[in-house]
Each structure stands twice: as C-alpha cells, then as structure tokens.
Design a protein around this motif. Structure first.
Motif, PDB file in Angstrom:
ATOM      1  N   ASP A  83     -70.244  99.441 -47.366  1.00 28.46           N
ATOM      2  CA  ASP A  83     -70.546 101.145 -46.849  1.00 28.46           C
ATOM      3  C   ASP A  83     -69.654 102.094 -47.524  1.00 28.46           C
ATOM      4  O   ASP A  83     -70.174 103.147 -47.779  1.00 28.46           O
ATOM      5  CB  ASP A  83     -70.538 101.292 -45.196  1.00 28.46           C
ATOM      6  N   LEU A  84     -68.369 101.764 -47.728  1.00 27.40           N
ATOM      7  CA  LEU A  84     -67.602 102.517 -48.220  1.00 27.40           C
ATOM      8  C   LEU A  84     -68.033 103.316 -49.696  1.00 27.40           C
ATOM      9  O   LEU A  84     -67.955 104.230 -49.823  1.00 27.40           O
ATOM     10  CB  LEU A  84     -66.029 102.121 -48.352  1.00 27.40           C
ATOM     11  N   VAL A  85     -68.374 102.196 -50.579  1.00 28.56           N
ATOM     12  CA  VAL A  85     -68.517 102.519 -51.784  1.00 28.56           C
ATOM     13  C   VAL A  85     -69.590 101.725 -52.369  1.00 28.56           C
ATOM     14  O   VAL A  85     -70.383 102.259 -53.281  1.00 28.56           O
ATOM     15  CB  VAL A  85     -67.265 102.582 -52.872  1.00 28.56           C
ATOM     16  N   PHE A  86     -69.470 100.472 -52.234  1.00 28.42           N
ATOM     17  CA  PHE A  86     -70.276  99.379 -53.104  1.00 28.42           C
ATOM     18  C   PHE A  86     -71.696  99.844 -52.974  1.00 28.42           C
ATOM     19  O   PHE A  86     -72.462  99.644 -54.152  1.00 28.42           O
ATOM     20  CB  PHE A  86     -70.103  97.869 -52.474  1.00 28.42           C
ATOM     21  N   PHE A  87     -72.299  99.836 -51.869  1.00 31.68           N
ATOM     22  CA  PHE A  87     -73.922 100.361 -51.848  1.00 31.68           C
ATOM     23  C   PHE A  87     -74.079 101.616 -52.660  1.00 31.68           C
ATOM     24  O   PHE A  87     -75.184 101.561 -53.191  1.00 31.68           O
ATOM     25  CB  PHE A  87     -74.395 100.288 -50.402  1.00 31.68           C
ATOM     26  N   THR A  88     -73.213 102.378 -52.409  1.00 29.12           N
ATOM     27  CA  THR A  88     -73.652 103.785 -53.213  1.00 29.12           C
ATOM     28  C   THR A  88     -73.489 103.569 -54.584  1.00 29.12           C
ATOM     29  O   THR A  88     -74.349 104.023 -55.453  1.00 29.12           O
ATOM     30  CB  THR A  88     -72.458 104.918 -52.713  1.00 29.12           C
ATOM     31  N   ALA A  89     -72.589 102.585 -55.224  1.00 29.62           N
ATOM     32  CA  ALA A  89     -72.404 102.350 -56.624  1.00 29.62           C
ATOM     33  C   ALA A  89     -73.811 101.697 -57.116  1.00 29.62           C
ATOM     34  O   ALA A  89     -74.307 102.137 -58.249  1.00 29.62           O
ATOM     35  CB  ALA A  89     -71.126 101.710 -57.018  1.00 29.62           C
ATOM     36  N   ILE A  90     -74.282 100.701 -56.461  1.00 33.68           N
ATOM     37  CA  ILE A  90     -75.551 100.219 -56.698  1.00 33.68           C
ATOM     38  C   ILE A  90     -76.689 101.169 -56.644  1.00 33.68           C
ATOM     39  O   ILE A  90     -77.678 100.971 -57.518  1.00 33.68           O
ATOM     40  CB  ILE A  90     -75.852  98.846 -55.892  1.00 33.68           C
ATOM     41  N   GLN A  91     -76.718 101.883 -55.490  1.00 32.36           N
ATOM     42  CA  GLN A  91     -77.866 102.339 -55.489  1.00 32.36           C
ATOM     43  C   GLN A  91     -78.018 104.044 -56.442  1.00 32.36           C
ATOM     44  O   GLN A  91     -78.927 104.176 -56.945  1.00 32.36           O
ATOM     45  CB  GLN A  91     -78.078 103.400 -54.027  1.00 32.36           C
ATOM     46  N   SER A  92     -76.738 104.367 -57.129  1.00 30.85           N
ATOM     47  CA  SER A  92     -76.847 105.305 -58.235  1.00 30.85           C
ATOM     48  C   SER A  92     -77.453 104.722 -59.394  1.00 30.85           C
ATOM     49  O   SER A  92     -77.961 105.348 -60.029  1.00 30.85           O
ATOM     50  CB  SER A  92     -75.478 105.647 -58.342  1.00 30.85           C
ATOM     51  N   LEU A  93     -77.490 103.248 -59.522  1.00 28.05           N
ATOM     52  CA  LEU A  93     -77.844 102.850 -60.930  1.00 28.05           C
ATOM     53  C   LEU A  93     -79.361 102.684 -60.470  1.00 28.05           C
ATOM     54  O   LEU A  93     -80.153 102.734 -61.218  1.00 28.05           O
ATOM     55  CB  LEU A  93     -77.534 101.529 -61.062  1.00 28.05           C
ATOM     56  N   VAL A 106     -87.192  95.501 -55.577  1.00 30.46           N
ATOM     57  CA  VAL A 106     -86.366  94.246 -55.369  1.00 30.46           C
ATOM     58  C   VAL A 106     -85.696  93.966 -57.086  1.00 30.46           C
ATOM     59  O   VAL A 106     -84.506  93.873 -56.874  1.00 30.46           O
ATOM     60  CB  VAL A 106     -87.166  93.000 -55.117  1.00 30.46           C
ATOM     61  N   ASN A 107     -86.532  94.130 -57.824  1.00 33.99           N
ATOM     62  CA  ASN A 107     -86.259  93.960 -59.164  1.00 33.99           C
ATOM     63  C   ASN A 107     -85.004  94.821 -59.628  1.00 33.99           C
ATOM     64  O   ASN A 107     -84.229  94.396 -60.315  1.00 33.99           O
ATOM     65  CB  ASN A 107     -87.118  93.678 -59.980  1.00 33.99           C
ATOM     66  N   ASN A 108     -85.305  96.249 -59.100  1.00 35.67           N
ATOM     67  CA  ASN A 108     -84.642  97.165 -59.759  1.00 35.67           C
ATOM     68  C   ASN A 108     -82.958  96.980 -58.933  1.00 35.67           C
ATOM     69  O   ASN A 108     -81.992  97.121 -59.749  1.00 35.67           O
ATOM     70  CB  ASN A 108     -84.893  98.696 -59.167  1.00 35.67           C
ATOM     71  N   VAL A 109     -83.047  96.450 -57.644  1.00 37.63           N
ATOM     72  CA  VAL A 109     -81.725  96.249 -57.076  1.00 37.63           C
ATOM     73  C   VAL A 109     -81.105  95.139 -57.656  1.00 37.63           C
ATOM     74  O   VAL A 109     -79.785  95.236 -57.902  1.00 37.63           O
ATOM     75  CB  VAL A 109     -82.025  96.170 -55.767  1.00 37.63           C
ATOM     76  N   TYR A 110     -81.872  94.021 -58.081  1.00 38.81           N
ATOM     77  CA  TYR A 110     -81.191  92.956 -58.540  1.00 38.81           C
ATOM     78  C   TYR A 110     -80.452  93.275 -60.027  1.00 38.81           C
ATOM     79  O   TYR A 110     -79.450  93.029 -60.233  1.00 38.81           O
ATOM     80  CB  TYR A 110     -82.158  91.759 -58.922  1.00 38.81           C
ATOM     81  N   SER A 111     -81.313  94.147 -60.736  1.00 42.18           N
ATOM     82  CA  SER A 111     -80.886  94.540 -62.042  1.00 42.18           C
ATOM     83  C   SER A 111     -79.531  95.323 -62.076  1.00 42.18           C
ATOM     84  O   SER A 111     -78.742  95.344 -62.948  1.00 42.18           O
ATOM     85  CB  SER A 111     -81.953  94.972 -62.942  1.00 42.18           C
ATOM     86  N   SER A 112     -79.460  96.300 -61.039  1.00 39.52           N
ATOM     87  CA  SER A 112     -78.696  97.237 -60.702  1.00 39.52           C
ATOM     88  C   SER A 112     -77.294  96.408 -60.307  1.00 39.52           C
ATOM     89  O   SER A 112     -76.239  96.964 -60.764  1.00 39.52           O
ATOM     90  CB  SER A 112     -78.957  98.233 -59.624  1.00 39.52           C
ATOM     91  N   PHE A 113     -77.314  95.262 -59.507  1.00 38.14           N
ATOM     92  CA  PHE A 113     -76.486  94.729 -59.260  1.00 38.14           C
ATOM     93  C   PHE A 113     -75.720  94.035 -60.360  1.00 38.14           C
ATOM     94  O   PHE A 113     -74.467  93.751 -60.718  1.00 38.14           O
ATOM     95  CB  PHE A 113     -76.768  93.573 -58.180  1.00 38.14           C
ATOM     96  N   GLU A 114     -76.491  93.414 -61.339  1.00 37.35           N
ATOM     97  CA  GLU A 114     -76.143  92.705 -62.581  1.00 37.35           C
ATOM     98  C   GLU A 114     -75.250  94.031 -63.426  1.00 37.35           C
ATOM     99  O   GLU A 114     -74.315  93.483 -64.201  1.00 37.35           O
ATOM    100  CB  GLU A 114     -77.340  91.942 -63.115  1.00 37.35           C
ATOM    101  N   GLU A 115     -75.843  94.956 -63.315  1.00 42.07           N
ATOM    102  CA  GLU A 115     -75.295  96.089 -64.338  1.00 42.07           C
ATOM    103  C   GLU A 115     -74.046  96.743 -63.652  1.00 42.07           C
ATOM    104  O   GLU A 115     -73.350  97.378 -64.703  1.00 42.07           O
ATOM    105  CB  GLU A 115     -76.480  97.322 -64.406  1.00 42.07           C
TER     106      GLU A 115
END
Length: 200
Positions: A83-93, A106-115
């Motif tokens: 909640d602090l930062v991690f989800f925000t960092a992924i969501q910004s991508l 779903v694919n966008n979330v996966y690729s953002s996680f990898e990036e």
C-alpha cells in the motif's frame, strides 16, 4: 475462453491463492542457504485467513521453510509495503498502457511488474524502513509525517543506502514501551529475541 473477474473474494479463494500460488512462487525463487523463515503480511480485510488456519498451517513448515501470516496494525497502511509505494509504482507503469478488456488489463499488470526497476524496489523498502522508524518514535501511533530522504538525489550521488540504521536507544525505548503491562503484545509477537540481541 473468456477471462472474467472474480465477483466475490472470500476466505476460501484467499487461502487457495496463498497455498497454490504465493507459497510455491516464493519457494521457486528463494535463494539457497539463506533463512527460510518468511512472513506473509495481510491488511485485516474480511476475506483474509486467520494466521492459525489449519489448511495453511498444514503446508507452512514443509521443505525447510517456515511460513507465518501476520496482520498489519489496524489503520496503519504505511506498515504495508504494498500500500505504501509498491502498488503505486506498478500502477504508474500500467496506466501508460491501453487495455480494451480484462485480458489486456491482466497482461498490462504482468508486464508492468516485470518492467519495475530494482532501484524502484529499493526505494520502496527504504520508504517502509523510514516509516517504521517514525512509528517507533510515536509508540505505534499515526501522528507522524512520512519521512523524505531525497532518494533521487542520493541515488545520483551513488550514496543511496540499501538499509537504514535505527538508533539503539530508540529500539530499547520501544521495547521498554511494548513490555509495559498496558501494551502487552506477547500473545501476538515474540520480541524476546530482539531483547536478547540488544542485551535488554
């Protein structure tokens, strides 16, 4: 085949996700020859399982691993690194990507996680450590300001730390506070090993 979101997430779905997906994923990526005691943190939502859930406990201590479920303190989202930062960092991508349906999302979330950059993850955990230090200063309360250590500047100067040091006196004062009868947390967390390490 059509991907559809789960309409109602309950304890059974949460338990299955932890047992069938999260724990196997952690085991497959965990480095050898390091401590295998792993804490899985929840944020007190109703669908989350009890730390003593029998099905979870049945697989928690296998293959040399020791998994434990803990819950973040109520009303303290800053103690949850997601909640602090991690989800925000992924969501910004993820927000920069186009999605025309659930599969695209779903694919966008996966690729953002990898990036996501390891440097960003380091910043995330430094923010968490800073928050935990501030929380100790106010004895677990919410009356503190999020610390800012100018991580971008320190990174440019190649001076960004991996971990933050905490003053020994602050740790001792916090332990002293936790051991007061009115702040008894013994039933939830064992802090004896911290006391022993500090000779306190």
């Amino acid at each position: 085949m059509e991907t559809k979101p789960i309409q109602s997430v309950n304890k059974a779905i949460t338990r299955d996700c932890i047992i069938q997906k999260i724990i196997p994923a952690i085991k497959s990526k965990w480095p050898p020859n390091v401590c295998k005691k792993i804490l899985i943190q929840q944020d007190n939502e109703k669908p989350h399982i009890n730390p003593t859930d029998s099905k979870f406990q049945a697989i928690a201590n296998k293959d040399g691993f020791k998994f434990q479920i803990i819950c973040q303190p109520p009303n303290s989202p800053d103690t949850n690194v997601l909640d602090l930062v991690f989800f925000t960092a992924i969501q910004s991508l993820q927000d920069d990507k186009i999605a025309t349906g659930v599969d695209d999302l779903v694919n966008n979330v996966y690729s953002s996680f990898e990036e996501l950059s390891p440097h960003t993850l380091n910043n995330v955990f430094l923010s968490l450590q800073g928050c935990l230090t501030e929380i100790m200063k106010v004895h677990g309360g919410n009356g503190y300001k999020l610390p800012h250590m100018k991580k971008a500047r320190l990174s440019r100067l190649d001076s960004l730390p991996i971990t933050l040091e905490v003053e020994e006196e602050l740790v001792k004062e916090t332990l002293e506070y936790l051991q007061l009868p009115e702040n008894n947390i013994g039933a939830t967390y064992d802090i004896s090993h911290i006391s022993e390490a500090l000779g306190f």
